[in-house]
Design a protein around this motif. Structure first.
Motif, mmCIF file in Angstrom:
data_model
loop_
_atom_site.group_PDB
_atom_site.id
_atom_site.type_symbol
_atom_site.label_atom_id
_atom_site.label_comp_id
_atom_site.label_asym_id
_atom_site.label_seq_id
_atom_site.Cartn_x
_atom_site.Cartn_y
_atom_site.Cartn_z
ATOM 1 N N UNK A 27 0.819 -1.228 0.000
ATOM 2 C CA UNK A 27 0.000 0.000 0.000
ATOM 3 C C UNK A 27 0.848 1.272 0.000
ATOM 4 N N UNK A 28 2.153 1.145 0.381
ATOM 5 C CA UNK A 28 3.061 2.295 0.335
ATOM 6 C C UNK A 28 3.486 2.613 -1.089
ATOM 7 N N UNK A 29 3.150 1.737 -2.007
ATOM 8 C CA UNK A 29 3.458 1.937 -3.420
ATOM 9 C C UNK A 29 4.748 1.251 -3.823
ATOM 10 N N UNK A 30 4.646 0.343 -4.773
ATOM 11 C CA UNK A 30 5.839 -0.306 -5.320
ATOM 12 C C UNK A 30 5.732 -0.292 -6.837
ATOM 13 N N UNK A 31 6.877 -0.172 -7.460
ATOM 14 C CA UNK A 31 6.965 -0.280 -8.917
ATOM 15 C C UNK A 31 7.988 -1.355 -9.226
ATOM 16 N N UNK A 32 7.602 -2.300 -10.070
ATOM 17 C CA UNK A 32 8.496 -3.393 -10.413
ATOM 18 C C UNK A 32 9.165 -3.069 -11.737
ATOM 19 N N UNK A 33 10.466 -2.812 -11.666
ATOM 20 C CA UNK A 33 11.259 -2.563 -12.870
ATOM 21 C C UNK A 33 11.880 -3.892 -13.306
ATOM 22 N N UNK A 34 12.607 -3.870 -14.398
ATOM 23 C CA UNK A 34 13.182 -5.104 -14.924
ATOM 24 C C UNK A 34 14.223 -5.705 -13.992
ATOM 25 N N UNK A 35 15.056 -4.859 -13.384
ATOM 26 C CA UNK A 35 16.156 -5.366 -12.570
ATOM 27 C C UNK A 35 15.955 -5.171 -11.072
ATOM 28 N N UNK A 36 15.061 -4.298 -10.655
ATOM 29 C CA UNK A 36 14.856 -4.043 -9.228
ATOM 30 C C UNK A 36 13.441 -3.532 -8.982
ATOM 31 N N UNK A 37 13.116 -3.348 -7.715
ATOM 32 C CA UNK A 37 11.799 -2.867 -7.305
ATOM 33 C C UNK A 37 11.994 -1.524 -6.620
ATOM 34 N N UNK A 38 11.154 -0.553 -6.954
ATOM 35 C CA UNK A 38 11.224 0.771 -6.352
ATOM 36 C C UNK A 38 10.049 0.926 -5.377
ATOM 37 N N UNK A 39 10.379 1.346 -4.163
ATOM 38 C CA UNK A 39 9.373 1.512 -3.118
ATOM 39 C C UNK A 39 9.208 2.989 -2.839
ATOM 40 N N UNK A 40 7.983 3.456 -2.809
ATOM 41 C CA UNK A 40 7.703 4.865 -2.534
ATOM 42 C C UNK A 40 7.612 5.133 -1.051
ATOM 43 N N UNK A 41 8.751 5.359 -0.419
ATOM 44 C CA UNK A 41 8.789 5.659 1.027
ATOM 45 C C UNK A 41 8.884 7.137 1.251
#
Length: 156
Positions: free
Chosen positions: A142-156
């Motif tokens: 629920x904090x928001x995540x984006x799945x990229x090809x090589x890693x995951x980005x978390x919206x903190x």
């Protein structure tokens, strides 16, 4: 919430008579990657594999899974309706970074809601020593995540 790795090998207890019915094995997902229940290893090698739907689990904690009685166990659903592997499992082992580029760790487990079956979080490891000293962090979806090809980005 339940971590998939914690559930494996957990005893299944009947509330009605207190008997151990077997042990939880692997998770089962529907076609939308929602957790629907768990396979159960039977005490007898001659019994077919049983399935426990999330709806039939009265309580799941760190020590056991409690069901009302042995009638809470079902036969495994048809393969066309369910699968043993979630598409989310592709995230295991990926690096996780904050929106600012800070490395937060590596995904080691997935956290699911036992009420809805949806993924609620990613359990992160920062290395053996840091995990032992500080424990592992859980990043909530629920904090928001984006799945990229090589890693995951978390919206903190």
């Amino acid at each position: 919430m339940v971590r998939v790795m914690d559930i494996r090998g957990m005893p299944v207890i009947s509330l009605q008579d207190g008997k151990r019915l077997g042990f939880l094995a692997g998770p089962v997902f529907d076609t939308n990657d929602c957790l629907t229940g768990f396979l159960m290893e039977s005490k007898s090698p001659f019994n077919s594999r049983k399935y426990i739907a999330l709806d039939n689990m009265l309580r799941v904690d760190k020590n056991s899974c409690v069901v009302y009685n042995e009638h809470s166990l079902e036969k495994m659903p048809a393969k066309t309706e369910h699968k043993r592997r979630s598409g989310y499992e592709d995230m295991l082992g990926r690096d996780v970074k904050s929106t600012g580029g800070k490395n937060l760790g590596v995904v080691k487990d997935l956290v699911y809601s036992t009420e809805t079956g949806t993924i609620e979080g990613l359990e992160l490891s920062r290395g053996l020593m840091e995990d032992a000293i500080d424990g592992r962090n859980v990043v909530m979806v629920r904090d928001g995540i984006e799945v990229a090809e090589e890693f995951i980005v978390v919206g903190r």
